[in-house]
Write a protein that holds these residues in place. Sequence first.
Motif, short mmCIF file in Angstrom:
data_model
loop_
_atom_site.label_atom_id
_atom_site.label_comp_id
_atom_site.label_asym_id
_atom_site.label_seq_id
_atom_site.Cartn_x
_atom_site.Cartn_y
_atom_site.Cartn_z
N LEU A 1 3.81 6.31 -5.22
CA LEU A 1 3.75 6.64 -6.64
C LEU A 1 2.66 7.66 -6.91
CD1 LEU A 1 4.31 3.31 -8.60
CD2 LEU A 1 5.97 5.00 -7.85
N ALA A 2 1.49 7.49 -6.31
CA ALA A 2 0.38 8.42 -6.51
C ALA A 2 0.80 9.82 -6.07
CB ALA A 2 -0.85 7.95 -5.74
N ALA A 3 1.54 9.89 -4.96
CA ALA A 3 1.98 11.19 -4.45
C ALA A 3 3.01 11.81 -5.39
CB ALA A 3 2.56 11.03 -3.05
N VAL B 1 -3.74 8.16 0.18
CA VAL B 1 -3.34 9.33 -0.62
C VAL B 1 -4.04 10.59 -0.08
CG1 VAL B 1 -3.48 10.44 -2.90
CG2 VAL B 1 -2.80 8.04 -2.72
N LYS B 2 -5.31 10.44 0.23
CA LYS B 2 -6.06 11.57 0.80
C LYS B 2 -5.40 12.05 2.10
CE LYS B 2 -10.76 12.53 1.38
NZ LYS B 2 -12.11 12.06 1.71
N ALA B 3 -5.05 11.08 2.94
CA ALA B 3 -4.40 11.41 4.22
C ALA B 3 -3.03 12.05 3.97
CB ALA B 3 -4.26 10.16 5.08
N PHE B 4 -2.32 11.54 2.96
CA PHE B 4 -1.02 12.13 2.63
C PHE B 4 -1.17 13.62 2.33
CE2 PHE B 4 1.63 13.69 -0.84
CZ PHE B 4 2.91 13.52 -0.33
N THR C 1 0.84 -1.20 0.00
CA THR C 1 0.00 0.00 0.00
C THR C 1 0.88 1.25 0.00
OG1 THR C 1 -1.66 -1.23 1.24
CG2 THR C 1 -1.91 1.17 1.19
N ALA C 2 1.96 1.20 0.76
CA ALA C 2 2.88 2.34 0.82
C ALA C 2 3.53 2.58 -0.55
CB ALA C 2 3.94 2.11 1.89
N VAL C 3 3.84 1.51 -1.25
CA VAL C 3 4.47 1.64 -2.58
C VAL C 3 3.57 2.43 -3.52
CG1 VAL C 3 5.07 0.34 -4.68
CG2 VAL C 3 5.90 -0.44 -2.44
N GLN D 1 -7.25 9.06 -11.42
CA GLN D 1 -6.02 8.51 -12.02
C GLN D 1 -5.43 7.38 -11.16
OE1 GLN D 1 -4.12 12.39 -12.25
NE2 GLN D 1 -3.90 12.16 -14.48
N VAL D 2 -5.55 7.54 -9.84
CA VAL D 2 -5.07 6.47 -8.95
C VAL D 2 -5.84 5.20 -9.26
CG1 VAL D 2 -5.02 5.66 -6.55
CG2 VAL D 2 -4.36 8.02 -7.08
#
Length: 399
Positions: free
Chosen positions: A255-257, A287-290, A249-251, A265-266
């Motif tokens: 990439l999305a970030a 990603v939202k939390a990021f 999940t982190a990987v 797109q994600v």
Amino acid sequence: LPEEFIKAQPIIDTIEAAGYEAYYVGGSVRDTLLNLPIHDVDIATSAYPEEVKSLFKRTVDTGIEHGTVMILDHGTGYETTTFRTESGYQDYRRPDSVKFVRSLKEDLNRRDFTINALALKTDGTIIDYFDGLGDLKKHRIRAVGDPEKRFNEDALRMMRAVRFASQLNFDIDADTVAGIEHHGRLLTKIAVERIHVEFVKMLLGNWPAKGLDVFMNTGLYQYCPDFEPYKDQFNQLRSQLTRGMSNETAVWTLLAAVFELSSKQVNQLLKDWKSANQLIDDVQVAVKAFHAITTQTVDAWTLYQTGHDLIAIANEVAGQLGSATYQTADLLAQYDALQIHSKKALTITGQDLMAAGIKPGPQLGQALNYLERQVVEGQLNNQEADLLTAAINYLNEKA
Ligand code: ATP
Ligand code: MG
């Protein structure tokens, strides 16, 4: 020898006592020689699958058409594969046919890299036909035989080369790199699911930049789904990533970030990579939390919706990209301090609201959602009487 091999010895002894050869092979031999922990012990044998099965009480046909039989022994499964050669490779993947053979050397000859083509006997002797030991010493990944031919046979091997580089901190031999340069395009013939596994392992490896170097320099990345436009972003990653990501999940969140993908797109990226729905959902939330974490707008409701594990992942990604403004421990402490961590933890249920005279229907659900948010944000105490009063006031105001 590590205890995993000692435990498996009776299996090899049984096969040998019946007049066949059997050896430990593959990753467990390589990792033992590197003093790394080993996971599964693989055995290669001259016995044909039916012969293996006749020697053991409990076996499972895990891949019998390729010669693989799992032997079950005191709760552990050992994959035992008959020596084989492969031929065909009409489609640049998986051989058209496998042929069982009685020679260990022929079996080791079909393996991808010299460090993966070592065999170990129960007495500790190593059989090494391709100087895999020399390559282990030199920290080098080198194709068995002619790399051009080997990548032409099975293009997945190019992805395996870069992931081993990243896992082991090894360099890839120059001729092997040249083979990747020449055959990168063949990766498009490979099932995405198989590329996915190797790509993720590359970014989970402890030295991701090592694999990314060759992945980028050879142009291999262009032949992975959707990666072609992101050359600059990958090069940025290669200079920023100082350690492996902690899970899949982190990987993808990373990439999305880095690619600055929208939620749509994600979704597309992960679908194109044939990802499981659970992974897609988790990455979307992370990603939202990021974005919340890195723009310092993280609030109780965001933390609640993200949940413990994905908060840690989102902040790990922020850290890797040098944009973390919080300590993970602080974020998790804030999360732990929330009054509730799921709707079920409210001290009131829909049943209770109905018992208090509220009619079933959409407004009942809306009232519960309202209570949930108020409790998470600390506007209300999670106490039955308080919640009941608040729900009634809320519905009265709406009416
Ligand atoms: P890991 O520690 O990740 O399991 P491994 O080397 O054991 O690494 P596996 O995918 O489990 O990798 O494969 C076991 C062995 O089978 C390899 O060590 C290699 O000898 C051989 N092998 C696997 N995939 C290929 C391939 N595509 N082409 C040739 N040989 C392969
Ligand atoms: Mg393995």
